[in-house]
Design a protein around this motif. Structure first.
Motif, PDB file in Angstrom:
ATOM      1  N   ILE A   1      -2.628  -6.228  -7.744  1.00  0.00           N
ATOM      2  CA  ILE A   1      -2.391  -3.910  -7.415  1.00  0.00           C
ATOM      3  C   ILE A   1      -3.946  -3.892  -7.122  1.00  0.00           C
ATOM      4  CG2 ILE A   1      -2.846  -1.966  -8.207  1.00  0.00           C
ATOM      5  CD1 ILE A   1      -1.572  -2.543 -10.991  1.00  0.00           C
ATOM      6  N   GLU A   2      -4.860  -4.282  -6.896  1.00  0.00           N
ATOM      7  CA  GLU A   2      -6.498  -3.913  -6.118  1.00  0.00           C
ATOM      8  C   GLU A   2      -5.998  -4.952  -4.666  1.00  0.00           C
ATOM      9  OE1 GLU A   2      -9.506  -4.290  -8.902  1.00  0.00           O
ATOM     10  OE2 GLU A   2      -8.387  -3.904  -9.787  1.00  0.00           O
ATOM     11  N   GLY A   3      -5.716  -6.142  -4.818  1.00  0.00           N
ATOM     12  CA  GLY A   3      -5.425  -7.260  -3.848  1.00  0.00           C
ATOM     13  C   GLY A   3      -4.209  -5.922  -2.310  1.00  0.00           C
ATOM     14  N   GLU A   4      -3.846  -5.622  -3.076  1.00  0.00           N
ATOM     15  CA  GLU A   4      -2.716  -4.541  -2.229  1.00  0.00           C
ATOM     16  C   GLU A   4      -3.124  -3.566  -2.134  1.00  0.00           C
ATOM     17  OE1 GLU A   4       0.507  -3.791   0.102  1.00  0.00           O
ATOM     18  OE2 GLU A   4      -0.099  -5.261  -0.558  1.00  0.00           O
ATOM     19  N   LEU A   5      -4.202  -3.336  -2.836  1.00  0.00           N
ATOM     20  CA  LEU A   5      -4.595  -1.727  -2.012  1.00  0.00           C
ATOM     21  C   LEU A   5      -5.512  -2.350  -1.154  1.00  0.00           C
ATOM     22  CD1 LEU A   5      -5.370   0.232  -5.374  1.00  0.00           C
ATOM     23  CD2 LEU A   5      -4.391   0.890  -4.219  1.00  0.00           C
ATOM     24  N   THR A   6      -6.332  -2.922  -1.410  1.00  0.00           N
ATOM     25  CA  THR A   6      -7.637  -3.454  -0.130  1.00  0.00           C
ATOM     26  C   THR A   6      -6.900  -3.721   1.005  1.00  0.00           C
ATOM     27  OG1 THR A   6      -8.933  -4.304  -1.997  1.00  0.00           O
ATOM     28  CG2 THR A   6      -9.157  -5.081   0.585  1.00  0.00           C
TER      29      THR A   6
ATOM     30  N   GLN B   1      -6.037 -10.554   6.212  1.00  0.00           N
ATOM     31  CA  GLN B   1      -5.618 -11.923   4.706  1.00  0.00           C
ATOM     32  C   GLN B   1      -7.297 -12.044   3.678  1.00  0.00           C
ATOM     33  OE1 GLN B   1      -4.114 -14.616   6.587  1.00  0.00           O
ATOM     34  NE2 GLN B   1      -4.185 -16.587   5.019  1.00  0.00           N
ATOM     35  N   ALA B   2      -8.433 -12.409   4.885  1.00  0.00           N
ATOM     36  CA  ALA B   2      -9.493 -12.742   4.216  1.00  0.00           C
ATOM     37  C   ALA B   2     -10.687 -11.885   2.979  1.00  0.00           C
ATOM     38  CB  ALA B   2     -10.454 -12.866   5.441  1.00  0.00           C
ATOM     39  N   GLY B   3      -9.636 -10.674   3.391  1.00  0.00           N
ATOM     40  CA  GLY B   3     -10.362  -9.469   2.577  1.00  0.00           C
ATOM     41  C   GLY B   3      -9.604  -9.133   1.740  1.00  0.00           C
ATOM     42  N   ARG B   4      -8.432  -9.324   1.394  1.00  0.00           N
ATOM     43  CA  ARG B   4      -6.991  -9.996   0.219  1.00  0.00           C
ATOM     44  C   ARG B   4      -7.806 -10.693  -1.078  1.00  0.00           C
ATOM     45  NH1 ARG B   4      -1.853  -8.303  -1.586  1.00  0.00           N
ATOM     46  NH2 ARG B   4      -1.404  -7.567   0.825  1.00  0.00           N
ATOM     47  N   LYS B   5      -8.415 -12.215  -0.527  1.00  0.00           N
ATOM     48  CA  LYS B   5      -9.106 -13.066  -1.047  1.00  0.00           C
ATOM     49  C   LYS B   5      -9.754 -12.967  -1.181  1.00  0.00           C
ATOM     50  CE  LYS B   5      -9.526 -18.052   0.360  1.00  0.00           C
ATOM     51  NZ  LYS B   5     -10.031 -18.960   1.283  1.00  0.00           N
ATOM     52  N   ALA B   6     -10.981 -12.254  -0.546  1.00  0.00           N
ATOM     53  CA  ALA B   6     -12.242 -11.934  -1.444  1.00  0.00           C
ATOM     54  C   ALA B   6     -12.503 -11.365  -2.260  1.00  0.00           C
ATOM     55  CB  ALA B   6     -12.741 -11.737  -0.109  1.00  0.00           C
ATOM     56  N   LEU B   7     -11.028 -10.260  -2.297  1.00  0.00           N
ATOM     57  CA  LEU B   7     -11.174  -9.327  -3.306  1.00  0.00           C
ATOM     58  C   LEU B   7     -10.764  -9.908  -4.672  1.00  0.00           C
ATOM     59  CD1 LEU B   7      -9.249  -7.235  -4.800  1.00  0.00           C
ATOM     60  CD2 LEU B   7     -10.950  -6.692  -4.532  1.00  0.00           C
ATOM     61  N   VAL B   8      -9.530 -10.919  -4.614  1.00  0.00           N
ATOM     62  CA  VAL B   8      -9.129 -11.689  -5.739  1.00  0.00           C
ATOM     63  C   VAL B   8      -9.760 -12.551  -5.586  1.00  0.00           C
ATOM     64  CG1 VAL B   8      -7.892 -13.169  -6.852  1.00  0.00           C
ATOM     65  CG2 VAL B   8      -6.566 -11.389  -4.849  1.00  0.00           C
ATOM     66  N   ALA B   9     -11.272 -12.779  -5.959  1.00  0.00           N
ATOM     67  CA  ALA B   9     -12.452 -13.859  -5.355  1.00  0.00           C
ATOM     68  C   ALA B   9     -13.384 -13.035  -6.769  1.00  0.00           C
ATOM     69  CB  ALA B   9     -13.215 -15.104  -5.047  1.00  0.00           C
ATOM     70  N   ASP B  10     -13.496 -11.585  -6.437  1.00  0.00           N
ATOM     71  CA  ASP B  10     -14.432 -11.537  -6.849  1.00  0.00           C
ATOM     72  C   ASP B  10     -13.720 -10.481  -8.031  1.00  0.00           C
ATOM     73  OD1 ASP B  10     -16.317  -9.442  -7.347  1.00  0.00           O
ATOM     74  OD2 ASP B  10     -15.486  -7.736  -6.617  1.00  0.00           O
ATOM     75  N   ILE B  11     -12.315 -10.889  -8.615  1.00  0.00           N
ATOM     76  CA  ILE B  11     -12.187 -10.254  -9.689  1.00  0.00           C
ATOM     77  C   ILE B  11     -12.254 -11.191 -10.015  1.00  0.00           C
ATOM     78  CG2 ILE B  11      -9.872  -9.198 -10.870  1.00  0.00           C
ATOM     79  CD1 ILE B  11      -9.029  -7.223  -7.870  1.00  0.00           C
ATOM     80  N   GLY B  12     -11.369 -12.374 -10.258  1.00  0.00           N
ATOM     81  CA  GLY B  12     -11.587 -13.441 -10.842  1.00  0.00           C
ATOM     82  C   GLY B  12     -12.746 -14.018 -11.487  1.00  0.00           C
ATOM     83  N   ARG B  13     -13.834 -14.121 -10.808  1.00  0.00           N
ATOM     84  CA  ARG B  13     -14.756 -14.602 -10.895  1.00  0.00           C
ATOM     85  C   ARG B  13     -15.225 -14.322 -13.070  1.00  0.00           C
ATOM     86  NH1 ARG B  13     -20.109 -11.993 -11.705  1.00  0.00           N
ATOM     87  NH2 ARG B  13     -21.858 -13.260 -11.200  1.00  0.00           N
ATOM     88  N   ALA B  14     -15.149 -13.082 -12.928  1.00  0.00           N
ATOM     89  CA  ALA B  14     -15.443 -12.888 -14.508  1.00  0.00           C
ATOM     90  C   ALA B  14     -14.426 -14.095 -15.717  1.00  0.00           C
ATOM     91  CB  ALA B  14     -15.601 -11.428 -14.589  1.00  0.00           C
ATOM     92  N   PHE B  15     -13.363 -13.480 -15.305  1.00  0.00           N
ATOM     93  CA  PHE B  15     -12.312 -14.069 -15.869  1.00  0.00           C
ATOM     94  C   PHE B  15     -12.241 -15.746 -15.825  1.00  0.00           C
ATOM     95  CE2 PHE B  15      -9.899  -9.956 -14.390  1.00  0.00           C
ATOM     96  CZ  PHE B  15      -9.774  -9.134 -15.647  1.00  0.00           C
ATOM     97  N   ASP B  16     -12.685 -16.267 -14.920  1.00  0.00           N
ATOM     98  CA  ASP B  16     -13.198 -17.616 -15.041  1.00  0.00           C
ATOM     99  C   ASP B  16     -13.770 -18.329 -15.884  1.00  0.00           C
ATOM    100  OD1 ASP B  16     -11.041 -17.829 -13.079  1.00  0.00           O
ATOM    101  OD2 ASP B  16     -11.856 -18.446 -11.518  1.00  0.00           O
TER     102      ASP B  16
END
Length: 240
Positions: free
Chosen positions: A104-109, A212-227
């Motif tokens: 959802i946040e990737g799509e919004l970005t 594409q790069a914006g979505r990738k950076a956003l997903v990496a930001d979100i995934g950091r804590a979960f990882d």
């Protein structure tokens, strides 16, 4: 002689009641909601209505109503003794949250990127600089960092212009609070990349107009804590 009907329309305002208690309830809800998003409470922490009311110097009714709203949003869980608790960190829910937020946040970005204005970019740069300048180790700073992070992301999301998706993301952030708090405790300076790295990557993508790069950076930001939790958190049996 019959009297003519009163030509003045009857006011519908007569059906409205006092709003003072509702206003207090909204304030309590907003404060608890903000604290949950900031990760101010530990996973599994029990919140008692009387304790919260005493802390906020109010009656128990607005606290009870605010907690009911937060339970309906899955930010809190009811307990048999009329208390509530912050949900435990559960592996299945972690994966569900991570997946939903990335989608959802990737799509919004992606939706927001071509619509961000020069004023938006200026505000995002300022938030990124402020985030960089925060000193670690103080509770006040941690809360300020959480607010800056929230403002940074939602400045982007609101530019997407989706009234439907924004409340969904707000609910996901509410549920993510205890996960973010625990990840912050696990984070090791010098070993783990700081969160600002992803913000800078996202800003570079936004300024370049690269969806594409914006979505990738956003997903990496979100995934950091979960990882961090996937790699280092010890899930107990109740939270499996």
């Amino acid at each position: 002689m019959a009297h003519s009907a009163d030509p003045r329309p009857q006011s519908t305002l007569a059906v409205l009641g006092p709003v003072a208690r509702q206003t207090v309830q909204d304030q309590v809800y907003s404060e608890l909601r903000r604290s949950l998003i900031q990760g101010a409470f530990d996973a599994g922490e029990v919140l008692r209505i009387r304790d919260l009311a005493a802390r906020m110097s109010i009656s128990t009714m607005p606290v009870r109503e605010a907690l009911a709203r937060l339970i309906s949003e899955r930010a809190l869980e009811p307990l048999p003794n009329r208390s509530v608790r912050v949900p435990l960190i559960r592996r299945a829910h972690l994966e569900d949250l991570a997946h939903a937020r990335a989608l959802i946040e990737g799509e919004l970005t992606a939706m927001a990127l071509p619509r961000l204005t020069s004023a938006d970019l200026k505000a995002l740069r300022a938030a990124t600089r402020a985030y960089d300048n925060l000193a670690a180790g103080r509770i006040e700073t941690a809360r300020e960092a959480a607010d800056l992070n929230h403002d940074f992301h939602f400045r982007i999301y609101r530019a997407a212009g989706s009234d439907v998706l924004i409340p969904v993301v707000e609910s996901l952030w509410l549920q993510s609070g205890p996960y973010i708090r625990k990840a912050a405790e696990i984070f090791e300076t010098g070993r783990d990349a700081p969160a600002t790295n992803h913000h800078h990557a996202l800003m570079e993508a936004i300024e370049a107009g690269n969806v594409q790069a914006g979505r990738k950076a956003l997903v990496a930001d979100i995934g950091r804590a979960f990882d961090l939790l996937r790699q280092r958190y010890e899930f107990d049996r109740e939270a499996a």
